[in-house]
Design an enzyme around this catalytic site. Structure first.
Site, mmCIF file in Angstrom:
data_model
loop_
_atom_site.group_PDB
_atom_site.id
_atom_site.type_symbol
_atom_site.label_atom_id
_atom_site.label_comp_id
_atom_site.label_asym_id
_atom_site.label_seq_id
_atom_site.Cartn_x
_atom_site.Cartn_y
_atom_site.Cartn_z
ATOM 1 N N ASP A 168 -107.725 55.819 19.921
ATOM 2 C CA ASP A 168 -108.285 55.702 21.266
ATOM 3 C C ASP A 168 -109.310 54.576 21.232
ATOM 4 O O ASP A 168 -109.430 53.866 20.227
ATOM 5 C CB ASP A 168 -108.905 57.038 21.723
ATOM 6 C CG ASP A 168 -108.790 57.222 23.240
ATOM 7 O OD1 ASP A 168 -109.330 56.377 23.977
ATOM 8 O OD2 ASP A 168 -108.164 58.210 23.679
ATOM 9 N N HIS A 239 -106.858 52.651 26.484
ATOM 10 C CA HIS A 239 -107.377 53.487 25.392
ATOM 11 C C HIS A 239 -107.115 52.825 24.036
ATOM 12 O O HIS A 239 -106.885 53.506 23.045
ATOM 13 C CB HIS A 239 -106.744 54.889 25.430
ATOM 14 C CG HIS A 239 -107.210 55.727 26.587
ATOM 15 N ND1 HIS A 239 -108.359 56.482 26.561
ATOM 16 C CD2 HIS A 239 -106.678 55.898 27.829
ATOM 17 C CE1 HIS A 239 -108.517 57.101 27.722
ATOM 18 N NE2 HIS A 239 -107.510 56.759 28.515
ATOM 19 N N GLU A 310 -104.425 56.312 32.381
ATOM 20 C CA GLU A 310 -105.663 55.639 32.781
ATOM 21 C C GLU A 310 -105.683 54.162 32.408
ATOM 22 O O GLU A 310 -106.595 53.697 31.745
ATOM 23 C CB GLU A 310 -106.847 56.378 32.140
ATOM 24 C CG GLU A 310 -106.914 57.830 32.563
ATOM 25 C CD GLU A 310 -107.936 58.672 31.804
ATOM 26 O OE1 GLU A 310 -108.559 59.527 32.453
ATOM 27 O OE2 GLU A 310 -108.113 58.477 30.586
ATOM 28 N N PHE A 405 -108.599 72.507 26.983
ATOM 29 C CA PHE A 405 -109.459 73.427 26.242
ATOM 30 C C PHE A 405 -110.821 72.812 25.908
ATOM 31 O O PHE A 405 -111.703 73.509 25.395
ATOM 32 C CB PHE A 405 -108.764 73.889 24.958
ATOM 33 C CG PHE A 405 -107.483 74.661 25.194
ATOM 34 C CD1 PHE A 405 -107.162 75.169 26.444
ATOM 35 C CD2 PHE A 405 -106.601 74.891 24.144
ATOM 36 C CE1 PHE A 405 -105.985 75.885 26.660
ATOM 37 C CE2 PHE A 405 -105.421 75.604 24.346
ATOM 38 C CZ PHE A 405 -105.108 76.096 25.606
ATOM 39 N N TRP A 442 -109.419 67.748 23.488
ATOM 40 C CA TRP A 442 -110.090 66.438 23.438
ATOM 41 C C TRP A 442 -111.459 66.647 22.805
ATOM 42 O O TRP A 442 -112.074 67.707 22.989
ATOM 43 C CB TRP A 442 -110.220 65.868 24.852
ATOM 44 C CG TRP A 442 -108.907 65.698 25.534
ATOM 45 C CD1 TRP A 442 -108.370 66.509 26.485
ATOM 46 C CD2 TRP A 442 -107.935 64.678 25.299
ATOM 47 N NE1 TRP A 442 -107.127 66.042 26.867
ATOM 48 C CE2 TRP A 442 -106.839 64.920 26.149
ATOM 49 C CE3 TRP A 442 -107.882 63.567 24.444
ATOM 50 C CZ2 TRP A 442 -105.709 64.105 26.184
ATOM 51 C CZ3 TRP A 442 -106.761 62.752 24.482
ATOM 52 C CH2 TRP A 442 -105.694 63.021 25.338
HETATM 53 C C1 ACM Z 1 -105.776 62.347 29.713
HETATM 54 O O1 ACM Z 1 -106.517 63.332 29.739
HETATM 55 N N1 ACM Z 1 -106.244 61.155 30.019
HETATM 56 C C2 ACM Z 1 -104.395 62.448 29.332
#
Ligand code: ACM
Ligand code: ZN
Length: 541
Positions: A168, A239, A310, A405, A442
């Site tokens: 990322d 990203h 994004e 989550f 994440w």
């Molecule tokens: C995302 O949460 N941008 C896939």
């Protein structure tokens, strides 16, 4: 209800008990020997003795191949004399063993001389083939031990895909031999935005970490033994800040910048503005193909995730290479340039026998290769997903409101995750195209392992039941009761758990306040509250 999560499709309990003791013998047809050994290991872990292997079906426990049983399905029958497990393959027999481990859990906790369970007939198979969990190690690198614990727990709850978000803006975490700077530069950052998207506070502790290809192979093999495939994600064309920091020529305008320390979803907040990989230069495609070549050799899964979320288009609008590609290829606009980019990668992956997965933003392009799978995450309803399903294409569901989550329980309550149905989110048609469900972890605000367990347990269990069990058999109260009986397991394993009182926060004002803080000032307040509760209650986390 028998204490198994996810709830089996059919259970019939009978009078009497089946006991596993020191003298119990176990037989397996050749193809299921691996599952037999898993059972022997599980009993040894609980009781300290190893069951005797038998060579005939006269044994007390038998693993029998039955080709009529669905992939990953199993039939487990026990009476007072004998337990028989039938499956068509190792995966199904392995899941029967996981059910056995859960049923006998109460015994396991007492380090007993024997394990006993009700006489029972279970006939079970999954509703969805793809039952996944995303783990983001780009934001924080947690390492092999954490990943293995996560895999162990996924297997116990019959999840079968680890979607590994390895790159990322904030970090590149996998060795690519042809591009050493991805690690030498891209796996280090000087600090981290540490409180919230809306808070500029920076913790100036350096953060780094990556997996060598040897380590990756070992983890992939470990997962395979748990019936889990690992799908790598290399997020592109946005990203990609860490890759661009390592190789500035990947960007449209040769942008020289350090690895970003700001997390963020939008160009205004992501620390790199609109910087994105160039979709017009051949060198970008060469780089991506080279990366795929190395990864395809490490990850045998038939899927490859390219992110695709994004992606700001401002740089592409100004870039002569991108604009020339739009002209030469007769593309409508920059969205279609991303479609062109995605299709080139999808075709390349197809040649390697892999289907491309991308987040649902990839559906903005007017044309996509048929093999492409869309993963539906956006909080906003996306009509393109419904159309994609109607057109007979495939979708995986990771809806933000149910399956993110990393979000506070104040936002995504356990009941909301558990109560997920496609219809609630406007997916009414073409449901056959849904491959499955995925939870996402994440880690922008998750720098410790303890925090991972707080966010993921018991949401992982809820996800597992949504993905495995038919909708009509699901019942939150029943699920919560089974879950509570399993909590001591987490204590015993030294794993954390969100305290029961925080599973479903009620007060709307407190919930709104927690959520506002999460986005604007402090993403940690819910967890900090949990730590206080931990000090007062018996469950650790
Ligand atoms: C995302 O949460 N941008 C896939
Ligand atoms: Zn460009």
């Amino acid at each position: 209800m028998i204490n198994i999560i996810p709830r089996p499709q059919f259970v019939e309990e009978h009078l009497g008990e089946f006991n596993v003791t020191r003298d119990t013998t176990v037989y397996a047809d050749d193809r299921l020997v691996f599952a037999r050994d898993k059972l022997i290991d599980a009993v040894e872990n609980a009781c300290g003795f190893r069951l005797h292997v038998a060579v005939t079906k006269k044994a007390d426990i038998c693993f029998i191949v039955d080709p009529h049983i669905a992939k990953e399905g199993y039939v487990l029958e026990a009476d007072t004399e004998k337990m028989t497990i039938r499956a068509s393959n190792i995966a199904g027999a392995f899941y029967a063993v996981q059910s056995f481990r859960q049923i006998t859990l109460a015994d396991i906790l007492d380090a007993p001389e024997m394990l006993s369970m009700h006489a029972v007939k279970i006939v079970d198979e999954p509703r969805y083939a793809y039952r996944g969990l995303l783990f983001d190690e780009a934001r924080y690198f947690h390492g092999a031990d954490t990943v293995k614990t996560l895999l162990d727990m996924m297997a116990l709850y019959k999840l079968n895909v680890l979607h590994w978000h390895l790159t990322d803006n904030e970090g590149w975490r996998i060795e690519i031999k042809k591009y050493p700077e991805l690690i030498d530069i891209g796996s280090h950052r000087r600090g981290s935005q540490n409180l919230s998207w809306g808070n500029k506070s920076i913790d100036w502790t350096e953060h780094d970490g990556f997996y060598t290809q040897t380590e990756i192979k070992e983890i992939v093999a470990y997962a395979a033994r748990l019936n889990i495939m690992i799908v790598p994600e290399i997020d592109m064309p946005a990203h990609m800040g860490a890759a661009i920091a390592a190789y500035p020529w990947l960007s449209c305008a040769n942008v020289h910048m350090p690895v970003p320390i700001i997390h963020g979803a939008t160009p205004e907040t992501n620390g790199i503005g609109d910087v994105i990989a160039c979709a017009g230069k051949e060198t970008t495609y060469k780089f991506i193909y080279d990366v795929i070549d190395e990864l395809a050799a490490l990850f045998p899964a038939p899927y490859f995730h390219i992110g695709g979320d994004e992606a700001p288009k401002k740089e592409w609008k100004k870039c002569p290479y991108c604009q020339k590609t739009i002209q030469d290829e007769g593309l409508k606009d920059e969205e279609d340039l991303q479609g062109y980019f995605n299709n080139k990668i999808a075709v390349y992956l197809q040649r390697k026998g892999k289907r491309m997965i991308g987040w649902n933003e990839i559906l903005k392009a007017s044309k996509l290769e048929n093999s492409v799978i869309a993963e539906y995450w956006t909080p906003q309803k996306d009509a393109a997903v419904e159309e994609y399903l109607e057109a007979g294409k495939n979708v995986i569901i990771a809806k933000h409101q149910a399956f993110y989550f990393d979000m506070p329980y104040a936002q995504n309550r356990l009941k909301t995750t558990y109560g997920f149905t496609p219809e609630k989110y406007g997916i009414n048609a073409g449901k056959d195209g849904i491959l499955g469900m995925e939870g996402t972890l994440w880690t922008e605000w998750i720098s410790t392992e303890e925090r991972i367990w707080f966010q993921v347990f018991p949401r992982m269990q809820a996800l597992s039941e949504v993905a495995w069990t038919d909708e009509k058999l699901r019942n939150y109260k029943d699920f919560a009761a089974r879950l509570k009986r399993m909590l001591p397991l987490f204590d015993k394993a030294g794993l954390g758990f969100c305290p029961v009182s925080m599973w479903n926060p009620k007060n709307p004002f407190k919930r709104a306040r927690t959520l506002r803080a999460f986005y604007k000032s402090n993403a940690h307040i819910e967890y900090n509250r949990a730590i206080l509760i931990q000090k007062r209650r018996r469950y650790k986390f």
